[in-house]
Design an enzyme around this catalytic site. Sequence first.
Site, PDB file in Angstrom:
ATOM      1  N   HIS A  13      -2.237  85.061  20.981  1.00 40.43           N
ATOM      2  CA  HIS A  13      -3.314  85.267  20.017  1.00 40.43           C
ATOM      3  C   HIS A  13      -3.457  86.750  19.686  1.00 40.43           C
ATOM      4  CE1 HIS A  13      -7.039  86.035  22.850  1.00 40.43           C
ATOM      5  NE2 HIS A  13      -6.029  86.796  23.144  1.00 40.43           N
ATOM      6  N   HIS A  38      -0.289  88.820  21.641  1.00 37.48           N
ATOM      7  CA  HIS A  38      -0.031  88.878  23.088  1.00 37.48           C
ATOM      8  C   HIS A  38      -0.405  87.520  23.661  1.00 37.48           C
ATOM      9  CE1 HIS A  38      -4.329  89.849  22.754  1.00 37.48           C
ATOM     10  NE2 HIS A  38      -4.440  89.230  23.910  1.00 37.48           N
ATOM     11  N   HIS A  40      -1.546  84.652  26.855  1.00 39.01           N
ATOM     12  CA  HIS A  40      -2.350  84.379  28.053  1.00 39.01           C
ATOM     13  C   HIS A  40      -1.900  83.061  28.657  1.00 39.01           C
ATOM     14  CE1 HIS A  40      -5.372  87.517  27.516  1.00 39.01           C
ATOM     15  NE2 HIS A  40      -5.365  87.238  26.219  1.00 39.01           N
ATOM     16  N   ASP A  78      -0.402  74.514  23.380  1.00 42.06           N
ATOM     17  CA  ASP A  78       0.538  75.060  24.364  1.00 42.06           C
ATOM     18  C   ASP A  78       1.797  75.593  23.682  1.00 42.06           C
ATOM     19  OD1 ASP A  78       1.479  75.676  26.961  1.00 42.06           O
ATOM     20  OD2 ASP A  78       2.606  73.798  27.044  1.00 42.06           O
ATOM     21  N   HIS A  79       2.192  76.828  24.069  1.00 45.25           N
ATOM     22  CA  HIS A  79       3.353  77.507  23.471  1.00 45.25           C
ATOM     23  C   HIS A  79       3.203  77.663  21.957  1.00 45.25           C
ATOM     24  CE1 HIS A  79       4.941  76.848  27.452  1.00 45.25           C
ATOM     25  NE2 HIS A  79       5.898  77.700  27.184  1.00 45.25           N
ATOM     26  N   GLU A 122      -9.320  82.917  30.794  1.00 45.12           N
ATOM     27  CA  GLU A 122      -8.316  83.623  30.003  1.00 45.12           C
ATOM     28  C   GLU A 122      -7.459  84.490  30.930  1.00 45.12           C
ATOM     29  OE1 GLU A 122      -8.692  84.967  25.646  1.00 45.12           O
ATOM     30  OE2 GLU A 122      -9.287  86.698  26.845  1.00 45.12           O
TER      31      GLU A 122
HETATM   32 NI    NI Z   1      -6.046  88.238  24.618  1.00 50.19          NI
END
Ligand code: NI
Length: 134
Positions: A13, A38, A40, A78-79, A122
């Site tokens: 995100h 980036h 998470h 996801d992914h 997160e």
């Molecule tokens: Ni972030």
Amino acid sequence: MKVCRRTTFNSAHRLLNHNWSDEKNREVFGKCNSPNYHGHNYVLETWLEGEINPDTGYVIDLGILKGIIKEEVEDPFDHKNLNLDVPEFKTLNPTAENITVVIFKKLKKRLPEFKLTVRLYETQNNFVEYTEDY
Ligand code: NI
């Protein structure tokens, strides 16, 4: 009685407010505004509160809950790049707070009979929780 299913998903995100200039976005969101995104490793806890069914001994069959979470969260998130791939975040800033509310609404539609709480990690140390009042 409360029961919980833990789920993990990995997503990219970038935090930004579409109404702000690039400069203001950089100033407010810092590294989280990096243009190339980036990732998470999110950990989702889905808590359901309800009565124990006297016939099954379950609040809910956790296999059924697992399937609902897969359809509503894992398959779409996801992914994926949340900003680019998930329609809910085309304009909504994908903070942990907003992701949690989006997940809550999707799961609540499928599980209307339970009091629902969604907690999203997160990072190991940063997490948010959204629930409903009755
Ligand atoms: Ni972030």
